[in-house]
Write a protein that holds these residues in place. Sequence first.
Motif, PDB file in Angstrom:
ATOM      1  N   MET A  59       0.836  -1.199   0.000  1.00 55.74           N
ATOM      2  CA  MET A  59       0.000   0.000   0.000  1.00 55.74           C
ATOM      3  C   MET A  59       0.870   1.247   0.000  1.00 55.74           C
ATOM      4  SD  MET A  59      -3.073  -1.044  -0.131  1.00 55.74           S
ATOM      5  CE  MET A  59      -3.974   0.435   0.286  1.00 55.74           C
ATOM      6  N   PRO A  60       0.331   2.387  -0.497  1.00 57.34           N
ATOM      7  CA  PRO A  60       1.107   3.624  -0.461  1.00 57.34           C
ATOM      8  C   PRO A  60       1.512   3.997   0.954  1.00 57.34           C
ATOM      9  CG  PRO A  60      -0.792   3.847  -1.895  1.00 57.34           C
ATOM     10  CD  PRO A  60      -0.952   2.543  -1.171  1.00 57.34           C
ATOM     11  N   ALA A  61       2.637   4.706   1.071  1.00 53.37           N
ATOM     12  CA  ALA A  61       3.147   5.089   2.385  1.00 53.37           C
ATOM     13  C   ALA A  61       2.215   6.055   3.088  1.00 53.37           C
ATOM     14  CB  ALA A  61       4.536   5.710   2.231  1.00 53.37           C
ATOM     15  N   LEU A  62       1.443   6.818   2.342  1.00 52.31           N
ATOM     16  CA  LEU A  62       0.543   7.788   2.954  1.00 52.31           C
ATOM     17  C   LEU A  62      -0.637   8.031   2.037  1.00 52.31           C
ATOM     18  CD1 LEU A  62       0.225   9.782   5.369  1.00 52.31           C
ATOM     19  CD2 LEU A  62       1.291  11.513   3.913  1.00 52.31           C
ATOM     20  N   ARG A  63      -1.836   7.946   2.575  1.00 54.34           N
ATOM     21  CA  ARG A  63      -3.028   8.236   1.787  1.00 54.34           C
ATOM     22  C   ARG A  63      -3.119   9.724   1.529  1.00 54.34           C
ATOM     23  NH1 ARG A  63      -4.831   4.215  -0.913  1.00 54.34           N
ATOM     24  NH2 ARG A  63      -6.784   5.331  -1.121  1.00 54.34           N
ATOM     25  N   GLY A  64      -3.972  10.086   0.597  1.00 58.14           N
ATOM     26  CA  GLY A  64      -4.105  11.487   0.240  1.00 58.14           C
ATOM     27  C   GLY A  64      -4.533  12.350   1.411  1.00 58.14           C
ATOM     28  N   PRO A  65      -3.908  13.515   1.585  1.00 49.17           N
ATOM     29  CA  PRO A  65      -4.267  14.405   2.691  1.00 49.17           C
ATOM     30  C   PRO A  65      -5.609  15.080   2.449  1.00 49.17           C
ATOM     31  CG  PRO A  65      -2.681  15.467   1.258  1.00 49.17           C
ATOM     32  CD  PRO A  65      -2.832  14.062   0.749  1.00 49.17           C
ATOM     33  N   THR A  66      -6.197  15.575   3.515  1.00 51.34           N
ATOM     34  CA  THR A  66      -7.476  16.284   3.412  1.00 51.34           C
ATOM     35  C   THR A  66      -7.320  17.777   3.627  1.00 51.34           C
ATOM     36  OG1 THR A  66      -7.897  15.844   5.752  1.00 51.34           O
ATOM     37  CG2 THR A  66      -8.777  14.260   4.161  1.00 51.34           C
ATOM     38  N   THR A  67      -6.101  18.226   3.911  1.00 47.91           N
ATOM     39  CA  THR A  67      -5.836  19.651   4.074  1.00 47.91           C
ATOM     40  C   THR A  67      -4.766  20.086   3.082  1.00 47.91           C
ATOM     41  OG1 THR A  67      -4.079  19.405   5.709  1.00 47.91           O
ATOM     42  CG2 THR A  67      -6.351  19.441   6.526  1.00 47.91           C
ATOM     43  N   TYR A  68      -4.602  21.404   2.966  1.00 49.76           N
ATOM     44  CA  TYR A  68      -3.641  21.964   2.014  1.00 49.76           C
ATOM     45  C   TYR A  68      -2.408  22.515   2.734  1.00 49.76           C
ATOM     46  CZ  TYR A  68      -7.410  21.537  -1.382  1.00 49.76           C
ATOM     47  OH  TYR A  68      -8.393  21.052  -2.198  1.00 49.76           O
ATOM     48  N   ASP A  69      -1.991  21.831   3.782  1.00 45.19           N
ATOM     49  CA  ASP A  69      -0.882  22.312   4.596  1.00 45.19           C
ATOM     50  C   ASP A  69       0.492  21.940   4.044  1.00 45.19           C
ATOM     51  OD1 ASP A  69      -2.734  23.342   6.379  1.00 45.19           O
ATOM     52  OD2 ASP A  69      -2.755  21.515   7.614  1.00 45.19           O
ATOM     53  N   ASN A  70       0.540  21.045   3.075  1.00 45.06           N
ATOM     54  CA  ASN A  70       1.841  20.558   2.589  1.00 45.06           C
ATOM     55  C   ASN A  70       1.880  20.570   1.063  1.00 45.06           C
ATOM     56  OD1 ASN A  70       4.415  19.550   2.603  1.00 45.06           O
ATOM     57  ND2 ASN A  70       3.865  17.511   3.328  1.00 45.06           N
ATOM     58  N   GLU A  71       1.496  21.691   0.481  1.00 50.37           N
ATOM     59  CA  GLU A  71       1.519  21.826  -0.966  1.00 50.37           C
ATOM     60  C   GLU A  71       2.955  22.061  -1.454  1.00 50.37           C
ATOM     61  OE1 GLU A  71      -1.713  22.073  -3.235  1.00 50.37           O
ATOM     62  OE2 GLU A  71      -1.670  20.615  -1.611  1.00 50.37           O
ATOM     63  N   PRO A  72       3.302  21.573  -2.645  1.00 54.90           N
ATOM     64  CA  PRO A  72       4.660  21.790  -3.167  1.00 54.90           C
ATOM     65  C   PRO A  72       4.843  23.227  -3.636  1.00 54.90           C
ATOM     66  CG  PRO A  72       3.313  20.651  -4.796  1.00 54.90           C
ATOM     67  CD  PRO A  72       2.490  20.740  -3.546  1.00 54.90           C
ATOM     68  N   PRO A  73       6.095  23.696  -3.756  1.00 56.81           N
ATOM     69  CA  PRO A  73       6.341  25.047  -4.294  1.00 56.81           C
ATOM     70  C   PRO A  73       5.993  25.105  -5.770  1.00 56.81           C
ATOM     71  CG  PRO A  73       8.401  23.862  -3.999  1.00 56.81           C
ATOM     72  CD  PRO A  73       7.332  23.004  -3.383  1.00 56.81           C
ATOM     73  N   ARG A  74       5.547  26.281  -6.228  1.00 55.94           N
ATOM     74  CA  ARG A  74       5.188  26.468  -7.640  1.00 55.94           C
ATOM     75  C   ARG A  74       5.852  27.703  -8.208  1.00 55.94           C
ATOM     76  NH1 ARG A  74       0.166  24.276  -4.778  1.00 55.94           N
ATOM     77  NH2 ARG A  74      -0.087  22.264  -5.809  1.00 55.94           N
ATOM     78  N   ASN A  75       6.019  27.698  -9.523  1.00 56.51           N
ATOM     79  CA  ASN A  75       6.613  28.838 -10.210  1.00 56.51           C
ATOM     80  C   ASN A  75       5.673  30.040 -10.108  1.00 56.51           C
ATOM     81  OD1 ASN A  75       7.550  30.702 -12.250  1.00 56.51           O
ATOM     82  ND2 ASN A  75       8.713  29.007 -13.149  1.00 56.51           N
ATOM     83  N   PRO A  76       6.142  31.185  -9.626  1.00 53.50           N
ATOM     84  CA  PRO A  76       5.258  32.355  -9.472  1.00 53.50           C
ATOM     85  C   PRO A  76       4.801  32.945 -10.804  1.00 53.50           C
ATOM     86  CG  PRO A  76       7.540  32.941  -8.987  1.00 53.50           C
ATOM     87  CD  PRO A  76       7.502  31.453  -9.124  1.00 53.50           C
ATOM     88  N   LEU A  77       5.404  32.517 -11.912  1.00 51.95           N
ATOM     89  CA  LEU A  77       4.993  33.034 -13.223  1.00 51.95           C
ATOM     90  C   LEU A  77       3.748  32.337 -13.765  1.00 51.95           C
ATOM     91  CD1 LEU A  77       8.461  33.447 -14.989  1.00 51.95           C
ATOM     92  CD2 LEU A  77       7.103  35.192 -13.814  1.00 51.95           C
ATOM     93  N   LEU A  78       3.355  31.233 -13.155  1.00 48.52           N
ATOM     94  CA  LEU A  78       2.131  30.560 -13.573  1.00 48.52           C
ATOM     95  C   LEU A  78       0.928  31.463 -13.356  1.00 48.52           C
ATOM     96  CD1 LEU A  78       2.707  27.004 -12.067  1.00 48.52           C
ATOM     97  CD2 LEU A  78       2.626  27.551 -14.519  1.00 48.52           C
ATOM     98  N   LYS A  79      -0.055  31.324 -14.233  1.00 49.11           N
ATOM     99  CA  LYS A  79      -1.303  32.068 -14.085  1.00 49.11           C
ATOM    100  C   LYS A  79      -2.251  31.233 -13.227  1.00 49.11           C
ATOM    101  CE  LYS A  79      -5.186  34.000 -16.676  1.00 49.11           C
ATOM    102  NZ  LYS A  79      -5.810  34.129 -18.031  1.00 49.11           N
ATOM    103  N   VAL A  80      -2.472  31.657 -11.994  1.00 48.02           N
ATOM    104  CA  VAL A  80      -3.264  30.882 -11.042  1.00 48.02           C
ATOM    105  C   VAL A  80      -4.748  31.170 -11.252  1.00 48.02           C
ATOM    106  CG1 VAL A  80      -3.712  30.417  -8.609  1.00 48.02           C
ATOM    107  CG2 VAL A  80      -1.378  30.900  -9.385  1.00 48.02           C
TER     108      VAL A  80
END
Length: 398
Positions: A1-22
Motif C-alpha cells: 500500500m502507499p506510504a501515505l493516503r491522500g491528505p485532506t488539508t492543504y498544509d503541505n503543498e509543493p512550491p510552484r513557479n510564481p509566473l504561472l497564471k493561477v
Amino acid sequence: MPALRGPTTYDNEPPRNPLLKVNAKVPFNAETPRSALIDAYVTSVDMFYKRNHGPIPVLDDSDRYFVTVGGLVQRHLAISMDDIRMLPKYTIVATLQCAGNRRTAMSKKRTVKGVGWDIGALGNAVWGGARLSDVLKLAKVPEYTAVTEAGGRHVEFTSVDVCKEENGGPYKASIPLLQATSPEADVLIAYEMNGKVLSRDHGYPLRVVVPGTIGARSVKWLDKIEVNANECQGFFMQKDYKMFPPTVDWDNIKWPSRRPLMDFPVNCAICSLEDVSSAEWGKKVIIRGYAFSGGGRGIERVDVSVDGGKTWVEARRYQKEGVPYVSDTEDCDKWAWVLFELQTEIHPPTDIIVKAVDSAANVQPEKVETIWNLRGVLNNSWHVVHVNNAAKKISSNL
C-alpha cells in the motif's frame, strides 16, 4: 500500500513557479502564460499547467509503495517501483490538455461551470515509464485484447488523492481495454517527466499517461489498476467531462445520455500576440502558436488570416527546429503538439484568426456559439485576436 493516503488539508503543498497564471488556489489550478507556451517545444516541468481536484498527496517510492493490479484478470499483483523499472522503458513526447482549455470564450457567450482557463491549460512533455500493455501482461492479459476471459472490457485507474466530488474518495477514470493493451496506443505508467523523476504536482511517484486523450484520463498518484466489465462509474467519468449540445442546461441535463470524453479534437491558438505596440502596426510581426489533434492524428495545416477571415495564408509548421514537419514520418511525434509561425503585416483595426486542419481532414468550427456547452469543455472554435486601433492593445476572443 502507499506510504501515505491522500491528505485532506492543504498544509503541505509543493512550491510552484510564481509566473504561472493561477486560476484557483484551493485546489491549486494554474496554467502556462501564453508567451511561455512557445518558449520551447517541450514545456518545462515548473511551467507545465497544474490541474488538481484536492490536496497534493505526499508519497514515497520506498518498499511500502505498491500499485495493485486486479479485477477480471487471471493473476492479481502488487507491483513495486522496482518491478516497474524492471520492465522495458519507453519514452514518448505527448501533449496533455485539460478538457476545459479555452473555456473563457464559452463563458463570455453564456455562463459555464468550471475553472476559467485561458489558452494555457496544456503542455508538451517527454514522458518515461513502462507501457501499460506490459504491466497488464504480468496479470496474464495479452496484447490487443478487447475483452478478457472473465468479461473485462475496461481498465480503471484509481488515485491516492482525496476529491470532494467523489465524496472524499479518490480520483478515478478508465479507458477501453483494447486501448490499454495495444502497444501502439503508447499508454504509459510513467515515472519520469522530461528526463527527471515526476514532481509531486505531476503525479509522483507513478502516474498514467494516455496520449491523445483529455488530461482527465491520465490519472496521477496511481494506487490501483483494475480490469472491469464496465467503464469507471466515478464522478469524473459519469457526471463530468461530457459534452452536451447548446440546448442542454442544468435543469434538463441527463448525464447517462452522453459518453465520457476521450480523444480531444483538432485545435490551435495564437500565443505570441497579446499587446502589440503602435510601432509594430503596419510592419512585419511574427504570429506564433500551437496546434494539435487527439488520437495520434497529425496537423495537416494551420491557416492564418490577418483581415478578419477574408483571406488566408498557410503557416509554417514544425516540432523540432530545422526539421520540416510532416505527420506520419519517423521524425514526427504523433502525440505531440505542432508549433506554427507566420511573419506578416497587420493593419488595425482587424481580427487575426487561426484555424487548423488535422490529418483526418477534421476542421475547427468557426463560432464558439455552435459548440457551447454548460461545462465549457472542448472549445476548439477558431482562435481570434482582436486588434483595436483606438485602444492600441490586443484582446482575445479565446
